[in-house]
Design a protein around this motif. Structure first.
Motif, PDB file in Angstrom:
ATOM      1  N   GLY A 145       9.114  -0.021   0.399  1.00 49.92           N
ATOM      2  CA  GLY A 145       8.296   0.007  -0.808  1.00 49.92           C
ATOM      3  C   GLY A 145       8.491   1.234  -1.665  1.00 49.92           C
ATOM      4  O   GLY A 145       7.964   1.304  -2.782  1.00 49.92           O
ATOM      5  N   LYS A 146       9.241   2.207  -1.147  1.00 51.06           N
ATOM      6  CA  LYS A 146       9.525   3.429  -1.910  1.00 51.06           C
ATOM      7  C   LYS A 146      10.998   3.484  -2.320  1.00 51.06           C
ATOM      8  O   LYS A 146      11.325   3.534  -3.500  1.00 51.06           O
ATOM      9  CB  LYS A 146       9.158   4.664  -1.092  1.00 51.06           C
ATOM     10  CG  LYS A 146       7.657   4.820  -0.857  1.00 51.06           C
ATOM     11  CD  LYS A 146       7.358   6.095  -0.083  1.00 51.06           C
ATOM     12  CE  LYS A 146       5.868   6.299   0.091  1.00 51.06           C
ATOM     13  NZ  LYS A 146       5.558   7.549   0.843  1.00 51.06           N
ATOM     14  N   THR A 205       1.759   1.551 -13.279  1.00 54.46           N
ATOM     15  CA  THR A 205       0.498   1.966 -12.665  1.00 54.46           C
ATOM     16  C   THR A 205       0.571   1.796 -11.147  1.00 54.46           C
ATOM     17  O   THR A 205       1.205   0.872 -10.648  1.00 54.46           O
ATOM     18  CB  THR A 205      -0.670   1.131 -13.227  1.00 54.46           C
ATOM     19  OG1 THR A 205      -0.693   1.259 -14.650  1.00 54.46           O
ATOM     20  CG2 THR A 205      -2.000   1.598 -12.665  1.00 54.46           C
ATOM     21  N   ALA A 206      -0.095   2.675 -10.428  1.00 52.11           N
ATOM     22  CA  ALA A 206      -0.129   2.553  -8.966  1.00 52.11           C
ATOM     23  C   ALA A 206      -0.850   1.268  -8.575  1.00 52.11           C
ATOM     24  O   ALA A 206      -1.893   0.944  -9.155  1.00 52.11           O
ATOM     25  CB  ALA A 206      -0.846   3.753  -8.361  1.00 52.11           C
ATOM     26  N   PRO A 207      -0.332   0.527  -7.601  1.00 50.34           N
ATOM     27  CA  PRO A 207      -0.990  -0.713  -7.175  1.00 50.34           C
ATOM     28  C   PRO A 207      -2.451  -0.510  -6.782  1.00 50.34           C
ATOM     29  O   PRO A 207      -3.306  -1.336  -7.107  1.00 50.34           O
ATOM     30  CB  PRO A 207      -0.152  -1.163  -5.974  1.00 50.34           C
ATOM     31  CG  PRO A 207       1.191  -0.583  -6.222  1.00 50.34           C
ATOM     32  CD  PRO A 207       0.945   0.728  -6.897  1.00 50.34           C
ATOM     33  N   ALA A 208      -2.758   0.578  -6.098  1.00 47.14           N
ATOM     34  CA  ALA A 208      -4.135   0.835  -5.675  1.00 47.14           C
ATOM     35  C   ALA A 208      -5.057   1.013  -6.880  1.00 47.14           C
ATOM     36  O   ALA A 208      -6.232   0.613  -6.844  1.00 47.14           O
ATOM     37  CB  ALA A 208      -4.190   2.074  -4.797  1.00 47.14           C
ATOM     38  N   GLN A 209      -4.533   1.603  -7.954  1.00 46.24           N
ATOM     39  CA  GLN A 209      -5.350   1.794  -9.161  1.00 46.24           C
ATOM     40  C   GLN A 209      -5.626   0.455  -9.839  1.00 46.24           C
ATOM     41  O   GLN A 209      -6.746   0.204 -10.307  1.00 46.24           O
ATOM     42  CB  GLN A 209      -4.649   2.734 -10.132  1.00 46.24           C
ATOM     43  CG  GLN A 209      -5.480   3.072 -11.363  1.00 46.24           C
ATOM     44  CD  GLN A 209      -4.782   4.049 -12.291  1.00 46.24           C
ATOM     45  OE1 GLN A 209      -3.757   4.643 -11.947  1.00 46.24           O
ATOM     46  NE2 GLN A 209      -5.323   4.220 -13.484  1.00 46.24           N
ATOM     47  N   ARG A 265       0.808  -1.223   0.000  1.00 46.94           N
ATOM     48  CA  ARG A 265       0.000   0.000   0.000  1.00 46.94           C
ATOM     49  C   ARG A 265       0.844   1.278   0.000  1.00 46.94           C
ATOM     50  O   ARG A 265       0.350   2.349  -0.336  1.00 46.94           O
ATOM     51  CB  ARG A 265      -0.966   0.002   1.191  1.00 46.94           C
ATOM     52  CG  ARG A 265      -0.353  -0.165   2.563  1.00 46.94           C
ATOM     53  CD  ARG A 265      -1.444  -0.345   3.611  1.00 46.94           C
ATOM     54  NE  ARG A 265      -0.939  -0.573   4.956  1.00 46.94           N
ATOM     55  CZ  ARG A 265      -0.608  -1.771   5.431  1.00 46.94           C
ATOM     56  NH1 ARG A 265      -0.733  -2.849   4.655  1.00 46.94           N
ATOM     57  NH2 ARG A 265      -0.173  -1.899   6.666  1.00 46.94           N
ATOM     58  N   GLN A 266       2.142   1.193   0.375  1.00 50.38           N
ATOM     59  CA  GLN A 266       3.014   2.364   0.311  1.00 50.38           C
ATOM     60  C   GLN A 266       3.700   2.506  -1.043  1.00 50.38           C
ATOM     61  O   GLN A 266       4.267   3.556  -1.340  1.00 50.38           O
ATOM     62  CB  GLN A 266       4.101   2.293   1.394  1.00 50.38           C
ATOM     63  CG  GLN A 266       3.616   2.554   2.793  1.00 50.38           C
ATOM     64  CD  GLN A 266       4.758   2.738   3.779  1.00 50.38           C
ATOM     65  OE1 GLN A 266       4.518   3.029   4.926  1.00 50.38           O
ATOM     66  NE2 GLN A 266       6.004   2.574   3.361  1.00 50.38           N
ATOM     67  N   THR A 267       3.679   1.452  -1.852  1.00 53.46           N
ATOM     68  CA  THR A 267       4.436   1.438  -3.100  1.00 53.46           C
ATOM     69  C   THR A 267       3.762   2.319  -4.152  1.00 53.46           C
ATOM     70  O   THR A 267       2.586   2.124  -4.454  1.00 53.46           O
ATOM     71  CB  THR A 267       4.560   0.003  -3.630  1.00 53.46           C
ATOM     72  OG1 THR A 267       5.134  -0.818  -2.612  1.00 53.46           O
ATOM     73  CG2 THR A 267       5.432  -0.053  -4.870  1.00 53.46           C
ATOM     74  N   PRO A 268       4.488   3.282  -4.717  1.00 54.05           N
ATOM     75  CA  PRO A 268       3.841   4.220  -5.641  1.00 54.05           C
ATOM     76  C   PRO A 268       3.548   3.649  -7.017  1.00 54.05           C
ATOM     77  O   PRO A 268       2.608   4.091  -7.683  1.00 54.05           O
ATOM     78  CB  PRO A 268       4.845   5.371  -5.724  1.00 54.05           C
ATOM     79  CG  PRO A 268       6.163   4.766  -5.375  1.00 54.05           C
ATOM     80  CD  PRO A 268       5.865   3.676  -4.391  1.00 54.05           C
ATOM     81  N   HIS A 269       4.354   2.669  -7.475  1.00 57.74           N
ATOM     82  CA  HIS A 269       4.168   2.159  -8.826  1.00 57.74           C
ATOM     83  C   HIS A 269       4.416   0.651  -8.857  1.00 57.74           C
ATOM     84  O   HIS A 269       5.289   0.140  -8.157  1.00 57.74           O
ATOM     85  CB  HIS A 269       5.120   2.829  -9.814  1.00 57.74           C
ATOM     86  CG  HIS A 269       5.015   4.315  -9.841  1.00 57.74           C
ATOM     87  ND1 HIS A 269       3.939   4.968 -10.390  1.00 57.74           N
ATOM     88  CD2 HIS A 269       5.838   5.275  -9.350  1.00 57.74           C
ATOM     89  CE1 HIS A 269       4.109   6.270 -10.262  1.00 57.74           C
ATOM     90  NE2 HIS A 269       5.249   6.480  -9.623  1.00 57.74           N
ATOM     91  N   SER A 270       3.659  -0.037  -9.700  1.00 56.67           N
ATOM     92  CA  SER A 270       3.846  -1.473  -9.918  1.00 56.67           C
ATOM     93  C   SER A 270       4.483  -1.681 -11.290  1.00 56.67           C
ATOM     94  O   SER A 270       4.151  -0.970 -12.244  1.00 56.67           O
ATOM     95  CB  SER A 270       2.498  -2.192  -9.851  1.00 56.67           C
ATOM     96  OG  SER A 270       2.647  -3.561 -10.144  1.00 56.67           O
ATOM     97  N   HIS A 271       5.376  -2.669 -11.381  1.00 58.16           N
ATOM     98  CA  HIS A 271       6.065  -2.917 -12.649  1.00 58.16           C
ATOM     99  C   HIS A 271       6.069  -4.402 -12.990  1.00 58.16           C
ATOM    100  O   HIS A 271       5.730  -5.252 -12.176  1.00 58.16           O
ATOM    101  CB  HIS A 271       7.497  -2.388 -12.580  1.00 58.16           C
ATOM    102  CG  HIS A 271       7.570  -0.895 -12.458  1.00 58.16           C
ATOM    103  ND1 HIS A 271       7.373  -0.048 -13.519  1.00 58.16           N
ATOM    104  CD2 HIS A 271       7.783  -0.104 -11.379  1.00 58.16           C
ATOM    105  CE1 HIS A 271       7.476   1.209 -13.116  1.00 58.16           C
ATOM    106  NE2 HIS A 271       7.722   1.200 -11.814  1.00 58.16           N
TER     107      HIS A 271
END
Length: 302
Positions: free
Chosen positions: A129-130, A57-61, A43-49
């Motif tokens: 996560g950042k 894209t952001a994990p939350a999105q 939930r703290q990670t800004p982007h998923s790859h």
């Protein structure tokens, strides 16, 4: 005891793996309940790859889009709650939630993930996560070529250095105590110009989760952009253990190729069963689990 609302399958955990299970089962016309407390480990990670069509894209999105698509199937419901207990009652499982509700299903799927155990280093958790990272495949490209550290020691530290050296030549191994590397390992790291620092870490200096430097108990500091660490963990949910599910020697829920646990009717998928912690892998495992659960239901019903 009051009659519980019945489902074909209850999925405990509604992040990427759990939602993928729900999607597969919804398309198989199964009545499904997904119960999720809304606290994914990334939930703290800004982007998923490394996930095709969603790279960056952001994990939350990703999760938000997934929930919307899963709920297009009217046999699937999602409940924001936390499962606190389960019981086997005949051929069904009874599931109890924190809010006091209970439900029943013929099959259970645990997609509950793991909980990382943070070291007692100030600002470590805020940076997790950042800029304090667990996986170069998820984050290595974004910090390629930059001043990078690894928090590890011994064989694990050596192996991690070999891996991360592919992404940067400016690499330092921070053992946070006396090095337990062998002489051969130490010589090999020095050959590849990888520094070894044994000083104990006082704290991490960071801004909004992004590292500036590592501060040592000696009073010295070293600038660093990224720090990799492999943390110990525990199962985020201990209910599978209460049901009798076996764990591997590494602490993951033991499953077979069909994602079945050692308890009949109980499946598991996602980070709670494997060290391959990627969104893409969680989705893949969840889809497989959904297919295998439906297959078992079909065989029982036919």
């Amino acid at each position: 005891m009051e009659t519980a609302k019945k489902y074909d399958v209850i999925i405990v955990g509604g992040s990427y793996a759990g939602l993928a299970v729900g999607l597969a089962l919804g398309r198989a016309l199964r009545k499904v309940l997904i119960i999720d407390s809304g606290k994914p480990c990334n939930r703290q990670t800004p982007h998923s790859h490394n996930f095709l069509t969603q790279d960056g894209t952001a994990p939350a999105q990703i999760a938000s889009i997934a929930r919307e698509q899963v709920l297009n199937y009217n046999t699937v419901n999602i409940l924001h709650d936390r499962v606190v207990n389960t019981k086997k009652e005949g051929r069904e499982f009874r599931v109890f939630t924190q809010s006091g509700e209970s439900f029943a299903a013929r099959k259970l799927v645990f997609a509950t993930g793991i909980a990382d155990i943070m070291p007692d280093i100030p600002s470590f958790a805020e940076s997790w996560g950042k800029s304090v990272l667990h996986c170069p495949y998820c984050h290595g490209y974004e910090v390629r070529g930059q001043k990078t550290g690894i928090l590890a020691n011994g064989d694990s530290g050596y192996e991690f250095c070999m891996l991360i050296a592919n992404w940067t030549s400016d690499l330092t191994l921070y053992t946070n105590s006396k090095s337990t590397l062998t002489q051969e390992q130490t010589a090999q790291l020095h050959k590849h110009k990888i520094n070894i620092v044994e000083d104990e870490i006082l704290k991490l200096d960071q801004t909004n989760g992004y590292l500036n430097s590592i501060q040592f108990k000696t009073g010295r500091a070293e600038p660093v952009t990224a720090l990799y660490a492999r943390l110990p963990f525990q199962q985020h949910c201990d209910i599978p253990l209460q049901l009798g599910c076996e764990l591997t020697s590494d602490g993951y829920i033991k499953v077979d190729a069909a994602q079945k646990t050692s308890v009949s009717g109980v499946y598991a998928c996602g980070d709670n069963v494997t060290r391959m912690r990627t969104v893409a892998n969680a989705v893949s495992m969840g889809t497989t689990t959904g297919l295998m659960v439906n297959k078992e239901l079909v065989e029982e019903e036919f």
